[in-house]
Design an enzyme around this catalytic site. Sequence first.
Site, PDB file in Angstrom:
ATOM      1  N   LYS A  32     -13.475  -6.513   4.694  1.00  0.00           N
ATOM      2  CA  LYS A  32     -13.005  -5.896   3.445  1.00  0.00           C
ATOM      3  C   LYS A  32     -13.210  -6.873   2.295  1.00  0.00           C
ATOM      4  CE  LYS A  32      -8.532  -5.450   2.181  1.00  0.00           C
ATOM      5  NZ  LYS A  32      -8.348  -5.728   0.747  1.00  0.00           N
ATOM      6  N   ASP A  59     -12.779  -2.728  -1.433  1.00  0.00           N
ATOM      7  CA  ASP A  59     -11.397  -2.388  -1.796  1.00  0.00           C
ATOM      8  C   ASP A  59     -11.100  -2.828  -3.228  1.00  0.00           C
ATOM      9  OD1 ASP A  59      -8.733  -1.645  -1.617  1.00  0.00           O
ATOM     10  OD2 ASP A  59      -8.122  -3.520  -0.647  1.00  0.00           O
ATOM     11  N   LYS A  61      -9.713  -0.666  -5.429  1.00  0.00           N
ATOM     12  CA  LYS A  61      -8.567   0.163  -5.853  1.00  0.00           C
ATOM     13  C   LYS A  61      -8.785   0.692  -7.264  1.00  0.00           C
ATOM     14  CE  LYS A  61      -5.217  -2.253  -2.930  1.00  0.00           C
ATOM     15  NZ  LYS A  61      -5.952  -3.435  -2.485  1.00  0.00           N
ATOM     16  N   ASP A  64      -8.788   4.708 -13.127  1.00  0.00           N
ATOM     17  CA  ASP A  64      -9.245   4.792 -14.513  1.00  0.00           C
ATOM     18  C   ASP A  64      -9.451   6.272 -14.861  1.00  0.00           C
ATOM     19  OD1 ASP A  64     -10.453   4.049 -17.030  1.00  0.00           O
ATOM     20  OD2 ASP A  64     -10.914   2.111 -16.109  1.00  0.00           O
ATOM     21  N   THR A 118       1.528  -1.597   0.067  1.00  0.00           N
ATOM     22  CA  THR A 118       2.502  -1.928   1.120  1.00  0.00           C
ATOM     23  C   THR A 118       3.404  -3.095   0.735  1.00  0.00           C
ATOM     24  OG1 THR A 118       0.729  -3.156   2.157  1.00  0.00           O
ATOM     25  CG2 THR A 118       1.223  -1.003   3.077  1.00  0.00           C
ATOM     26  N   ARG A 206      -4.317 -12.383   6.024  1.00  0.00           N
ATOM     27  CA  ARG A 206      -3.799 -13.734   6.209  1.00  0.00           C
ATOM     28  C   ARG A 206      -3.442 -14.138   7.634  1.00  0.00           C
ATOM     29  NH1 ARG A 206       0.121 -12.877   1.277  1.00  0.00           N
ATOM     30  NH2 ARG A 206      -0.192 -10.769   2.107  1.00  0.00           N
TER      31      ARG A 206
HETATM   32  O1  C5P Z   1      -3.178 -10.796   4.096  1.00  0.00           O
HETATM   33  P1  C5P Z   1      -2.751  -9.390   4.394  1.00  0.00           P
HETATM   34  O2  C5P Z   1      -2.884  -9.035   5.868  1.00  0.00           O
HETATM   35  O3  C5P Z   1      -1.412  -9.043   3.825  1.00  0.00           O
HETATM   36  O4  C5P Z   1      -3.858  -8.515   3.634  1.00  0.00           O
HETATM   37  C1  C5P Z   1      -3.720  -7.159   3.402  1.00  0.00           C
HETATM   38  C2  C5P Z   1      -4.905  -6.681   2.620  1.00  0.00           C
HETATM   39  O5  C5P Z   1      -4.790  -5.291   2.436  1.00  0.00           O
HETATM   40  C3  C5P Z   1      -5.020  -7.304   1.231  1.00  0.00           C
HETATM   41  O6  C5P Z   1      -6.409  -7.534   0.989  1.00  0.00           O
HETATM   42  C4  C5P Z   1      -4.487  -6.243   0.282  1.00  0.00           C
HETATM   43  O7  C5P Z   1      -5.158  -6.242  -0.955  1.00  0.00           O
HETATM   44  C5  C5P Z   1      -4.810  -4.964   1.043  1.00  0.00           C
HETATM   45  N1  C5P Z   1      -3.964  -3.811   0.768  1.00  0.00           N
HETATM   46  C6  C5P Z   1      -2.583  -3.788   0.888  1.00  0.00           C
HETATM   47  N2  C5P Z   1      -1.865  -2.656   0.590  1.00  0.00           N
HETATM   48  C7  C5P Z   1      -2.511  -1.548   0.225  1.00  0.00           C
HETATM   49  C8  C5P Z   1      -3.905  -1.552   0.126  1.00  0.00           C
HETATM   50  C9  C5P Z   1      -4.605  -2.692   0.424  1.00  0.00           C
HETATM   51  O8  C5P Z   1      -2.004  -4.789   1.281  1.00  0.00           O
HETATM   52  N3  C5P Z   1      -1.817  -0.441   0.015  1.00  0.00           N
END
Ligand code: C5P
Length: 229
Positions: A32, A59, A61, A64, A118, A206
């Site tokens: 991603k 991604d 997002k 606009d 989230t 992460r």
């Molecule tokens: O590091 P982590 O596992 O928290 O990464 C989650 C990834 O998912 C991040 O790149 C974040 O931008 C993305 N994301 C999110 N919530 C959403 C959509 C995408 O955490 N609703």
Amino acid sequence: MKCNQIIVALDVANFEDAVKLVQLLPDVTFWKVGLELFIAAGPEILSYLKRENKSIFLDLKLNDIPNTMAGACRSALKYEVDLITLHVSSGRAALEASLKSIKQSAKPPKLLGVTVLTSLSSQDLSISQDISDYVLSLALLAKEVGLAGSICSPLELNKLRHSCGQDFLLICPGIRPSWSDAGDQKRTLTPSDALARGANYLVIGRPITGAVDPVSAWSKLVEELEYNL
Ligand code: C5P
């Protein structure tokens, strides 16, 4: 083996660090690219992943006016990415314009609606409505308009799967193996629980990319999935 359902978030600050991670984790087939890396490295990172035969989730997002969203989706076509995210809150007209702009492509990307990030709770949004009801209303709009699926918290999977049907893709960030820190994610589940609840893909960042040893974090994750599913 459920490895191809894991999308690893390449949330690093530059092209070189991204390439290092991709080379370090050759078994990851789906990456991603989000705002941090895209702004730093530009579309060159998409071309690199394509050359490496990886599937790509772009991604950004998008949120606009309809004309701008449609233009952005059309511009993305040349990179042949697999998934693109749009905020459902950009509204019906913007979502429809986005879909229309990629219709003529031989292999259009799947457009996914972002419902509620989230990392957010009802308090963060200052809403009294239960957050999962709000998520559901946005996911239903995404489905009605014809998007391929939606991004949701793993805690919303049951509700969304029930209302949006089996063909609607549900992709979950907010995934935390039992051995990792939640960080800023508030509505989390373990990878095996999220897949068992019907997620089509998991987005994990992460816990793998921020681990002291990403290779062993990836192996641990794969082992956990093989053992539990
Ligand atoms: O590091 P982590 O596992 O928290 O990464 C989650 C990834 O998912 C991040 O790149 C974040 O931008 C993305 N994301 C999110 N919530 C959403 C959509 C995408 O955490 N609703």
